[in-house]
Write a protein that holds these residues in place. Structure first.
Motif, PDB file in Angstrom:
ATOM      1  N   LEU A  34       0.604  -1.230   0.279  1.00  0.00           N
ATOM      2  CA  LEU A  34       0.190   0.161   0.546  1.00  0.00           C
ATOM      3  C   LEU A  34       1.027   1.376   0.048  1.00  0.00           C
ATOM      4  O   LEU A  34       0.256   2.142  -0.888  1.00  0.00           O
ATOM      5  N   GLN A  35       2.036   0.932   0.613  1.00  0.00           N
ATOM      6  CA  GLN A  35       2.700   2.688   0.885  1.00  0.00           C
ATOM      7  C   GLN A  35       3.501   2.803  -0.622  1.00  0.00           C
ATOM      8  O   GLN A  35       3.431   3.814  -0.944  1.00  0.00           O
ATOM      9  N   ARG A  36       3.947   1.726  -1.183  1.00  0.00           N
ATOM     10  CA  ARG A  36       4.851   1.531  -2.241  1.00  0.00           C
ATOM     11  C   ARG A  36       3.679   2.275  -3.255  1.00  0.00           C
ATOM     12  O   ARG A  36       3.783   2.914  -4.081  1.00  0.00           O
ATOM     13  N   SER A  37       2.355   1.950  -3.947  1.00  0.00           N
ATOM     14  CA  SER A  37       1.372   1.539  -4.138  1.00  0.00           C
ATOM     15  C   SER A  37       1.183   3.822  -4.218  1.00  0.00           C
ATOM     16  O   SER A  37       0.947   4.225  -5.269  1.00  0.00           O
ATOM     17  N   LEU A  38       0.419   3.942  -2.831  1.00  0.00           N
ATOM     18  CA  LEU A  38       1.051   5.746  -2.701  1.00  0.00           C
ATOM     19  C   LEU A  38       1.913   6.736  -2.961  1.00  0.00           C
ATOM     20  O   LEU A  38       1.677   7.249  -3.119  1.00  0.00           O
ATOM     21  N   ALA A  39       3.068   5.978  -2.984  1.00  0.00           N
ATOM     22  CA  ALA A  39       3.780   6.657  -3.522  1.00  0.00           C
ATOM     23  C   ALA A  39       4.335   7.212  -5.340  1.00  0.00           C
ATOM     24  O   ALA A  39       5.301   8.503  -4.744  1.00  0.00           O
ATOM     25  N   ASN A  57      -0.297  14.169  -7.487  1.00  0.00           N
ATOM     26  CA  ASN A  57       0.000  12.985  -6.486  1.00  0.00           C
ATOM     27  C   ASN A  57      -1.239  12.732  -5.610  1.00  0.00           C
ATOM     28  O   ASN A  57      -2.328  12.659  -5.567  1.00  0.00           O
ATOM     29  N   ALA A  58      -0.523  10.883  -4.767  1.00  0.00           N
ATOM     30  CA  ALA A  58      -1.778  11.097  -3.325  1.00  0.00           C
ATOM     31  C   ALA A  58      -1.552  11.737  -2.398  1.00  0.00           C
ATOM     32  O   ALA A  58      -2.969  11.920  -1.481  1.00  0.00           O
ATOM     33  N   ASP A  59      -0.860  13.368  -2.260  1.00  0.00           N
ATOM     34  CA  ASP A  59      -1.271  14.117  -1.580  1.00  0.00           C
ATOM     35  C   ASP A  59      -2.422  15.388  -2.137  1.00  0.00           C
ATOM     36  O   ASP A  59      -2.362  15.805  -1.298  1.00  0.00           O
ATOM     37  N   GLY A  60      -2.122  14.962  -3.375  1.00  0.00           N
ATOM     38  CA  GLY A  60      -3.304  15.851  -3.566  1.00  0.00           C
ATOM     39  C   GLY A  60      -2.755  17.450  -4.507  1.00  0.00           C
ATOM     40  O   GLY A  60      -2.864  18.238  -4.183  1.00  0.00           O
ATOM     41  N   ALA A  92      -7.853  15.152  -8.083  1.00  0.00           N
ATOM     42  CA  ALA A  92      -7.964  15.149  -6.787  1.00  0.00           C
ATOM     43  C   ALA A  92      -8.550  14.883  -6.044  1.00  0.00           C
ATOM     44  O   ALA A  92      -8.889  13.756  -5.468  1.00  0.00           O
ATOM     45  N   ALA A  93     -10.405  14.924  -7.020  1.00  0.00           N
ATOM     46  CA  ALA A  93     -10.862  13.681  -5.903  1.00  0.00           C
ATOM     47  C   ALA A  93     -11.671  12.722  -6.336  1.00  0.00           C
ATOM     48  O   ALA A  93     -11.661  11.605  -6.083  1.00  0.00           O
ATOM     49  N   GLY A  94     -10.378  12.619  -7.892  1.00  0.00           N
ATOM     50  CA  GLY A  94     -10.444  10.816  -8.180  1.00  0.00           C
ATOM     51  C   GLY A  94      -9.287  10.058  -7.634  1.00  0.00           C
ATOM     52  O   GLY A  94      -9.305   9.064  -7.089  1.00  0.00           O
TER      53      GLY A  94
END
Length: 113
Positions: A34-39, A57-60, A92-94
């Protein structure tokens, strides 16, 4: 307690511990994935007419913005700014939906329901 009963109890405890450790390892592996996917996550959106393309990115955070030349020639700055903001908001919603899917996918089976 007899020696045989103690051995059986110890074996049962070892088996339980191995089971718990195995579940921990599975959970830990899922968290790492999960962490790799988010990164590495990036989510893009495009304005309805396709002239503005935004990626977050994952942080928006906005990591890419592309504008078609048409947008720069035909629209005033206020219209262009509004469409850019809306497109970034759609990205960001996506991103939020994609994060929810990832988290749901990586939940332990007994928590996914």
């Amino acid at each position: 307690m007899t020696e045989i009963a103690e051995r059986a109890a110890n074996q049962a405890l070892r088996t339980d511990l191995e089971d718990v450790y195995g579940r921990y390892e599975e959970l830990r592996s899922g968290v790492d994935e999960l962490q790799r996917s988010l990164a590495t996550m990036q989510v893009s959106a495009e304005s309805p007419d396709g002239v503005v393309h935004a990626t977050v990115n994952a942080d928006g955070e906005l990591v890419d913005l592309r504008l078609d030349q048409q947008a720069c020639r035909e629209w005033n700055v206020d219209t262009l700014a509004r469409i850019i903001v809306e497109t970034v908001q759609h990205a960001a919603a996506g991103k939020h939906r994609q994060v929810e899917r990832l988290v749901t996918t990586h939940r332990p089976p007994d928590e996914a329901a």
